[in-house]
Motif scaffolding. Structure first.
Motif, mmCIF file in Angstrom:
data_model
loop_
_atom_site.group_PDB
_atom_site.id
_atom_site.type_symbol
_atom_site.label_atom_id
_atom_site.label_comp_id
_atom_site.label_asym_id
_atom_site.label_seq_id
_atom_site.Cartn_x
_atom_site.Cartn_y
_atom_site.Cartn_z
ATOM 1 N N TRP A 8 0.494 -1.383 0.180
ATOM 2 C CA TRP A 8 -0.221 -0.285 0.381
ATOM 3 C C TRP A 8 1.089 0.970 0.398
ATOM 4 C CZ3 TRP A 8 -4.377 1.923 -1.353
ATOM 5 C CH2 TRP A 8 -5.749 1.516 -1.066
ATOM 6 N N PRO A 9 1.807 1.313 0.922
ATOM 7 C CA PRO A 9 2.267 2.533 0.463
ATOM 8 C C PRO A 9 2.961 3.549 -0.678
ATOM 9 C CG PRO A 9 3.337 1.401 2.892
ATOM 10 C CD PRO A 9 2.504 0.875 1.506
ATOM 11 N N LEU A 10 3.874 1.988 -1.053
ATOM 12 C CA LEU A 10 4.684 1.798 -2.452
ATOM 13 C C LEU A 10 3.279 1.940 -3.527
ATOM 14 C CD1 LEU A 10 6.028 -1.559 -2.567
ATOM 15 C CD2 LEU A 10 7.217 1.077 -1.739
ATOM 16 N N PHE A 11 2.098 1.375 -2.894
ATOM 17 C CA PHE A 11 1.155 1.890 -4.042
ATOM 18 C C PHE A 11 0.807 3.107 -4.180
ATOM 19 C CE2 PHE A 11 -3.680 2.573 -4.332
ATOM 20 C CZ PHE A 11 -4.463 2.478 -5.839
ATOM 21 N N GLY A 12 -0.016 3.993 -2.963
ATOM 22 C CA GLY A 12 0.689 5.501 -2.897
ATOM 23 C C GLY A 12 1.653 6.656 -3.220
ATOM 24 N N LEU A 13 2.653 5.672 -2.870
ATOM 25 C CA LEU A 13 4.248 6.617 -3.961
ATOM 26 C C LEU A 13 3.631 6.487 -5.122
ATOM 27 C CD1 LEU A 13 6.526 5.926 -1.411
ATOM 28 C CD2 LEU A 13 5.521 8.086 -1.786
ATOM 29 N N LEU B 6 5.290 1.689 -11.356
ATOM 30 C CA LEU B 6 4.597 0.333 -11.794
ATOM 31 C C LEU B 6 4.540 -0.956 -10.630
ATOM 32 C CD1 LEU B 6 8.827 -0.134 -12.815
ATOM 33 C CD2 LEU B 6 7.153 -0.873 -13.718
ATOM 34 N N TRP B 7 4.620 -0.132 -8.912
ATOM 35 C CA TRP B 7 4.357 -1.369 -7.732
ATOM 36 C C TRP B 7 2.625 -0.965 -7.299
ATOM 37 C CZ3 TRP B 7 6.053 -4.304 -5.113
ATOM 38 C CH2 TRP B 7 7.615 -5.437 -4.908
ATOM 39 N N ALA C 122 1.420 -2.521 -10.585
ATOM 40 C CA ALA C 122 0.569 -3.536 -10.252
ATOM 41 C C ALA C 122 -0.548 -4.220 -9.514
ATOM 42 C CB ALA C 122 2.235 -4.199 -9.663
ATOM 43 N N HIS C 123 0.069 -3.110 -8.264
ATOM 44 C CA HIS C 123 -1.622 -3.144 -7.589
ATOM 45 C C HIS C 123 -2.251 -2.817 -8.259
ATOM 46 C CE1 HIS C 123 -2.855 -3.589 -3.333
ATOM 47 N NE2 HIS C 123 -3.382 -2.887 -3.590
ATOM 48 N N HIS C 124 -3.066 -2.166 -9.455
ATOM 49 C CA HIS C 124 -3.877 -2.402 -10.252
ATOM 50 C C HIS C 124 -4.691 -2.982 -11.019
ATOM 51 C CE1 HIS C 124 -5.638 2.276 -9.459
ATOM 52 N NE2 HIS C 124 -4.376 2.475 -9.495
ATOM 53 N N VAL C 125 -3.731 -3.925 -10.749
ATOM 54 C CA VAL C 125 -3.556 -5.206 -12.497
ATOM 55 C C VAL C 125 -3.909 -5.775 -11.490
ATOM 56 C CG1 VAL C 125 -2.196 -7.331 -13.720
ATOM 57 C CG2 VAL C 125 -2.083 -4.736 -14.298
ATOM 58 N N ARG C 126 -3.232 -6.391 -10.124
ATOM 59 C CA ARG C 126 -3.964 -7.590 -9.642
ATOM 60 C C ARG C 126 -5.902 -7.525 -9.211
ATOM 61 N NH1 ARG C 126 -3.253 -7.933 -3.313
ATOM 62 N NH2 ARG C 126 -4.077 -9.706 -2.868
ATOM 63 N N HIS C 127 -5.773 -5.687 -8.258
ATOM 64 C CA HIS C 127 -7.247 -5.412 -8.023
ATOM 65 C C HIS C 127 -8.452 -5.826 -9.611
ATOM 66 C CE1 HIS C 127 -7.020 -5.394 -4.187
ATOM 67 N NE2 HIS C 127 -5.538 -5.154 -3.935
ATOM 68 N N LEU C 128 -8.240 -5.416 -10.508
ATOM 69 C CA LEU C 128 -8.603 -5.309 -11.413
ATOM 70 C C LEU C 128 -8.696 -6.781 -12.080
ATOM 71 C CD1 LEU C 128 -10.059 -3.754 -13.572
ATOM 72 C CD2 LEU C 128 -8.190 -4.476 -15.039
ATOM 73 N N SER C 129 -8.025 -7.679 -11.793
ATOM 74 C CA SER C 129 -8.624 -8.922 -12.273
ATOM 75 C C SER C 129 -8.786 -10.022 -11.105
ATOM 76 C CB SER C 129 -7.318 -9.889 -12.403
ATOM 77 O OG SER C 129 -7.251 -11.295 -12.616
ATOM 78 N N ILE C 130 -9.163 -9.085 -9.418
ATOM 79 C CA ILE C 130 -10.419 -10.038 -8.949
ATOM 80 C C ILE C 130 -11.747 -9.398 -9.092
ATOM 81 C CG2 ILE C 130 -10.682 -9.399 -6.641
ATOM 82 C CD1 ILE C 130 -7.157 -9.250 -5.430
ATOM 83 N N ASP C 131 -11.673 -7.478 -9.327
ATOM 84 C CA ASP C 131 -12.865 -7.502 -9.293
ATOM 85 C C ASP C 131 -13.493 -8.067 -10.302
ATOM 86 O OD1 ASP C 131 -12.412 -5.376 -7.523
ATOM 87 O OD2 ASP C 131 -11.724 -4.434 -9.167
ATOM 88 N N VAL D 101 7.184 -9.085 -10.827
ATOM 89 C CA VAL D 101 7.176 -7.725 -12.101
ATOM 90 C C VAL D 101 7.942 -6.466 -11.316
ATOM 91 C CG1 VAL D 101 6.461 -6.751 -14.388
ATOM 92 C CG2 VAL D 101 6.089 -9.471 -13.335
ATOM 93 N N ALA D 102 6.772 -5.656 -10.736
ATOM 94 C CA ALA D 102 7.195 -4.610 -9.816
ATOM 95 C C ALA D 102 8.617 -4.704 -9.735
ATOM 96 C CB ALA D 102 5.665 -4.239 -9.416
ATOM 97 N N LEU D 103 8.692 -5.514 -8.625
ATOM 98 C CA LEU D 103 9.994 -6.077 -7.915
ATOM 99 C C LEU D 103 11.545 -5.791 -8.691
ATOM 100 C CD1 LEU D 103 12.003 -5.695 -5.138
ATOM 101 C CD2 LEU D 103 11.374 -7.741 -5.395
ATOM 102 N N ALA D 104 11.151 -6.144 -9.499
ATOM 103 C CA ALA D 104 12.330 -6.917 -10.968
ATOM 104 C C ALA D 104 12.209 -4.660 -11.924
ATOM 105 C CB ALA D 104 12.107 -7.669 -12.530
ATOM 106 N N GLY D 105 10.854 -4.920 -11.736
ATOM 107 C CA GLY D 105 11.550 -3.396 -12.812
ATOM 108 C C GLY D 105 11.619 -2.437 -12.070
ATOM 109 N N SER D 106 11.679 -2.315 -10.501
ATOM 110 C CA SER D 106 12.321 -1.161 -9.411
ATOM 111 C C SER D 106 13.995 -2.181 -9.555
ATOM 112 C CB SER D 106 11.890 -1.445 -7.720
ATOM 113 O OG SER D 106 9.906 -1.094 -8.284
ATOM 114 N N VAL D 107 14.151 -2.680 -9.105
ATOM 115 C CA VAL D 107 15.565 -3.338 -9.687
ATOM 116 C C VAL D 107 16.623 -2.689 -10.733
ATOM 117 C CG1 VAL D 107 16.815 -5.198 -8.818
ATOM 118 C CG2 VAL D 107 15.100 -4.772 -7.286
ATOM 119 N N LEU D 108 16.478 -2.986 -11.791
ATOM 120 C CA LEU D 108 16.376 -2.740 -12.624
ATOM 121 C C LEU D 108 16.358 -0.706 -13.189
ATOM 122 C CD1 LEU D 108 15.416 -4.986 -15.791
ATOM 123 C CD2 LEU D 108 16.642 -5.128 -14.934
#
Length: 115
Positions: free
Chosen positions: A9-14, A70-71, A74-83, A100-107
């Motif tokens: 959630w903090p990563l999503f908010g940022l 990216l975070w 990822a959060h939007h895609v996950r919750h869209l799929s849930i909805d 995927v968000a973690l890998a993109g952040s590291v890159l």
């Protein structure tokens, strides 16, 4: 079972903050202010952008501008799929989104450090 929500959630908010405030401001400057002559011709020059990206604070801002959205995505895609009743009910899909968000952040951090 480990819940990722308090971490994500903090990563999503940022990510929403960066995507909602920084990107529109950049687009306003790059697409309207500079072509209309509000800014000088060299305001968006390569040398100036490289100097900003080479400064330690500029590197942090650049990494944040890439990683945090990216975070949020990822959060939007996950919750869209849930909805939509999709595959997100499976734990592996949430883990895949955040991996995927973690890998993109590291890159992104690696790319910014190598500037």
């Amino acid at each position: 079972m480990l819940k990722l929500e308090p971490i994500v959630w903090p990563l999503f908010g940022l990510g929403m903050l960066v995507g909602g405030l920084l990107y529109p401001a950049f687009l306003l400057v790059a697409t309207l202010a500079q072509p209309l002559g509000v800014l000088s011709a060299d305001a968006l020059s390569f040398e100036r952008a490289h100097a900003l990206a080479s400064h330690p604070i500029g590197r942090v801002v650049l990494a944040a501008a890439i990683a945090f959205p990216l975070w949020a995505g990822a959060h939007h895609v996950r919750h869209l799929s849930i909805d939509l009743g999709g595959i997100a009910r499976d734990a592996w899909f949430g883990a895949l989104c955040y991996a995927v968000a973690l890998a993109g952040s590291v890159l992104a951090v690696m790319a910014v450090v190598r500037l």
